[in-house]
Design an enzyme around this catalytic site. Structure first.
Site: not given
Length: 910
Positions: A114, A150, A715
């Protein structure tokens, strides 16, 4: 307990669909014997997948239209079931009411899957109601079957998070299907081992909602936007949430919540019962709740059943049929045969034949898309294209339009700023780029980007706000998780990156001109390096797209020793990228190309002072066919955009190039937010050691380049030169001669050697840096001042007599400042100690003719890159990154890919 003792001799599977088929297959793999499969009758001449699988295995298959009539079990049906001798019933995805005479008959009873966390959301529409209620947790239950209510005892439950834009389809595919199959098989295993619990369902929290059908899925507009969104997604795709528009029922699909901000441009659309009109935009239909907040739906289904993109509501009926060429008619004939092979129950494929009404299922859509790909490589279909063109005639028209490039995709709308410069007209976008569109920032915020050559404004640029970051991240997340980029064949992804590189090459002069205006880079350098290396980078990583793979690993810690362990390299997801102002386009390429090649999506923040090549790149990416949401560009401040990217929970990786101070802050934010992966390329004070046995001409030439390349805004610039004392004076004299030859001036002039510094604030820092050197007693031999002209010019500068403790010997200048110290010959270890006495470790260099000395020094220098008898020689195939406080992680080369991949280890016992 031995497995052989656990196997049931007989199991009956009662169910249907692909889910039932997978459970059936996994039960057989687990060693169980299936004595009967009970499923639904054939539909339109096609058997259910579960029946197909069982019949292939010669397992008895029963296709009862019903098990009971007027509440009573049908005796002949029950008798056929009992004849199988099943000891356990497994009901995966069972849609029929099974009588208790069957449920209770087996020795071990019956279990059923389910799709909810019982007792919440009992009933046939459990997944729908999980979403409609806005539950944060969902999942499934395997319980001991009862009479269809259920309410039977719980055997096993597993839960998952429910995501904000989940639909029935997404949560089913992501969790409920794959984990549900595993969970059902695990439940059988627990029964076989005698370990299966029977937990009575609690009454607290128990719910039962009605079955969702078309008649009860109409939208109630008198509620907040989130509730409307939950209702639409909870009914997507079946039965579909609807409202009345222009007197007809229109069904909405593909809902997502919209962050607050400026309303998009679009055409108003009146919707019956809504508090205010919707807005039909290029992205879809924007709708509003009674709280004034908004949601967006992507697709609409009209009353006659035709699906259209929501953004095409007002133009969906205007397209006239195109007349087919001879080649296109041949293609149509081939596709008619393909439809016939799929729709075997249809006698003849007519123009009006409807794909789905004739019995096609989702797997048939996948097959059809692949069949088109085989016959027309240039026609890239998505599954949704089939859902929106269901008749054969519509399907062929759609394919032909795509092949002609007339597939209804709206042309990218760009609000250009045009300038006549460098003997050309440059066309510059200046807005944010989010989800494949150029858009204004939230609140219409803008700022001026400045040309450092003369200090004048180039144009107004949209200034991104926090809401813009959230929108861009949401678009990137959807493109990664739901869009075609995540599903794309790696080779096709590589083709797109190659196409992007080709477009960059076609526009290289324009890109270099924009780069020069925006950053002050000398045009010839911008053309060769800023743009040229960017093109090379995308081509290099395009080639990596289909070569990313894991490895197999022998393991022997388990018995029996029948194990297979392998690794998979997977993309990370949404990546934030923050880049600096010294190489605006090249830094974008270094990180973005690797990120995209690995399969990720990107939200990139260019430096606030140099945004223009980034937004021009976005235009080229759209032209190349990079799907919407894959690349997003957000000009803005670091404190707003960069900070939000660092903090955002949906950003899973952040790549940063910039100062060490900001890098530390980013690393902290990334750790606190969601421990996102980080790569940092930070500051540098790179040493260059020049020994007396060097090639002096080359050492002078490379030494100057190591400092003055790109105006010193580099850099890996050599932050300090150590020159052996016996050649120190000669080296400095040669450098001074060469410095006098350098032409400082207009970067557009092809004869210029040295252009302006990038922006005024940086110029002021350089001036203060040099004033500090003079105060400390270093000898300023040349430069150290602002050139007397408009703009941000700074004269190339040389300091000597620099001591190790001085500020200028320790801190990064990031400008055209050469700092020279001498060292005594013969003491290699002492100069190495001085060279390594810094918290930075980005790059380094050595000049000597002695190969043994060169190798020794390169081994001892503590930096991520070592240049020997050269400098600044980077290549797209060579990894680039630093040690210590210069950061960690790599750009370029194969190593860069690992920054944007995660490694998953899988171990299988067989």
């Amino acid at each position: 307990m031995l497995w052989a003792q656990c196997f049931f001799s007989t199991i009956a599977v009662i169910g249907q669909s692909l889910f039932g088929q997978e459970v059936y297959k996994e039960l057989r793999k687990d060693g169980h014997t299936i004595v009967g499969v009970f499923t639904i009758p054939d539909k339109d001449g096609k058997a259910d997948p579960l029946a197909v699988e069982a019949e292939r295995d010669n397992v008895a298959v029963f296709k009862f239209p019903r098990w009971r009539l007027k509440g009573q079990a049908l005796p002949e049906v029950v008798a056929q079931y009992k004849a199988t001798g099943a000891e356990l019933n497994v009901l995966p995805f069972c849609s029929q009411f099974i009588p208790m005479e069957v449920i209770d008959h087996p020795q071990h009873g019956s279990i059923i899957y389910h799709p909810s966390l019982l007792p919440r959301h009992r009933g046939a529409s459990a997944i729908n109601w999980t979403l409609i209620h806005g539950d944060k947790k969902g999942g499934f239950t395997v319980f001991w079957a009862d009479d269809g209510l259920d309410t039977g005892p719980i055997l096993l439950q597993r839960e998952c998070d429910v995501e904000a834009n989940d639909t029935v389809s997404t949560i089913y595919k992501r969790f409920l299907f794959p984990e549900g199959v595993k969970g059902t098989v695990d439940a059988v295993r627990l029964i076989a081992e005698g370990k299966a619990p029977r937990i009575t369902q609690p009454t607290e929290g128990a719910t039962y909602e009605c079955i969702q059908k078309k008649d009860n899925s109409q939208i109630d507009w008198n509620q907040p936007a989130e509730a409307v969104h939950n209702w639409i997604r909870g009914n997507d795709k079946v039965p579909g949430a609807w409202a009345t528009v222009d007197g007809q029922r229109v069904t909405f699909f593909g809902s997502s919540l919209v962050a607050s901000g400026a309303l998009p441009k679009g055409q108003p659309l009146e919707i019956e019962g809504a508090s205010r009109p919707g807005i039909v935009t290029k992205a879809g239909l924007m709708l509003f709740g009674n709280d004034g907040k908004a949601l967006l739906v992507k697709n609409l289904q009209m009353a006659e059943g035709k699906m259209i993109p929501a953004g095409q509501y007002f133009s969906s009926g205007s397209s006239a049929a195109v007349e087919l060429t001879v080649e296109e008619r041949a293609f149509a004939l081939q596709m008619r045969a393909v439809w016939q092979s799929i729709l075997t129950n249809v006698a003849e494929i007519q123009d009006s034949t409807d794909f789905f009404k004739s019995g096609a299922a989702s797997m048939d859509v996948v097959r059809l898309v692949e069949e088109v790909k085989l016959r027309a490589a240039g026609c890239h279909l998505q599954n949704e294209d089939v859902y929106m063109n269901t008749s054969f005639q519509e399907f062929i028209q759609m394919c032909v339009r795509k092949l002609r490039g007339e597939d209804g995709e709206e042309e990218l709308q760009v609000d250009y700023v045009e300038k006549e410069v460098n003997n050309m007209t440059v066309r510059m976008p200046h807005q944010l780029f989010i989800n494949g569109e150029f858009v204004d920032a939230e609140g219409g915020k803008t700022y001026k980007t400045i040309n450092p050559t003369d200090g004048t404004a180039i144009c107004e640029v949209s200034l991104a706000q926090v809401g813009d970051v959230d929108r861009a991240v949401a678009a990137a997340k959807e493109a990664f998780e739901e869009g075609e980029w995540g599903r794309m064949n790696p080779r096709d992804r590589g083709r797109l990156l190659y196409r992007l590189a080709d477009l960059m090459e076609q526009h290289q002069e324009e890109l270099a001109t924009i780069e020069t205006m925006d950053s002050g880079a000398v045009y010839t350098l911008a053309l060769k390096t800023h743009v040229g290396m960017s093109i090379q980078t995308f081509r290099y990583f395009a080639g990596w797209c289909d070569k990313i793979h894991g490895s197999t690993i022998p393991i022997n810690q388990a018995r029996p020793n029948r194990n297979l362990t392998f690794t998979k390299k997977e993309p990370i997801g949404v990546c934030g990228i923050v880049i600096p102002w010294n190489y605006p386009l090249m830094m974008l390429a270094w990180k973005t190309a690797a990120c995209l090649a690995a399969g990720n999506t990107v939200v990139l923040k260019p430096a606030q002072v140099t945004p223009l090549t980034a937004v021009k790149f976005a235009e080229l990416a759209a032209m190349a066919g990079i799907p919407k949401g894959v690349i997003n560009i957000l000009p803005g401040s670091g404190s707003v955009v960069g900070q939000r990217l660092s903090d955002h929970p949906d950003v899973r990786k952040l790549g940063f190039t910039g100062s060490t101070e900001i890098g530390k802050h980013i690393m902290k934010s990334c750790a606190v937010s969601n421990v996102k992966k980080v790569s940092l390329e930070l500051g540098g004070k790179s040493p260059l050691i020049i020994f007396s046995d060097c090639d002096m001409d080359k050492a002078v030439r490379s030494g100057m380049s190591s400092v003055f390349f790109n105006k010193g805004e580099n850099c890996i610039a050599a932050g300090r030169l150590f020159v052996e004392d016996t050649i120190h004076d000669a080296f400095v004299a040669r450098v001074l001669v060469e410095m006098k030859k350098m032409k400082v001036g207009d970067p557009m002039d092809r004869s210029t050697d040295h252009g302006p510094q990038n922006h005024r604030a940086h110029l002021e820092k350089l001036l203060e840096f040099c004033r500090t050197g003079v105060k400390e007693g270093a000898s300023l031999l040349r430069g150290g001042q602002q050139v007397d002209r408009p703009g941000f010019f700074f004269e190339p500068t040389l300091f000597t007599d620099v001591q190790d403790h001085m500020y200028i010997a320790v801190e990064e200048s990031f400008g055209p400042v050469m700092i020279v110290s001498s060292f005594k010959g013969g003491d290699v270890d002492e100069v190495l100690r001085r060279a390594n006495a810094t918290e930075y470790g980005l790059a380094s260099g050595v000049f000597t003719r002695d190969i043994s000395k060169a190798l020794y020094v390169s081994e001892k220098l503590n930096a991520g890159t070592v240049f020997v008898n050269t400098y600044n020689k980077t290549d797209v195939a060579a990894p680039f990154g630093g040690f210590k406080q210069s950061g960690f992680g790599k750009d370029l080369g194969q190593d860069a890919l690992n920054e944007y991949l995660k490694t998953k280890a899988v171990t299988i016992e067989y």
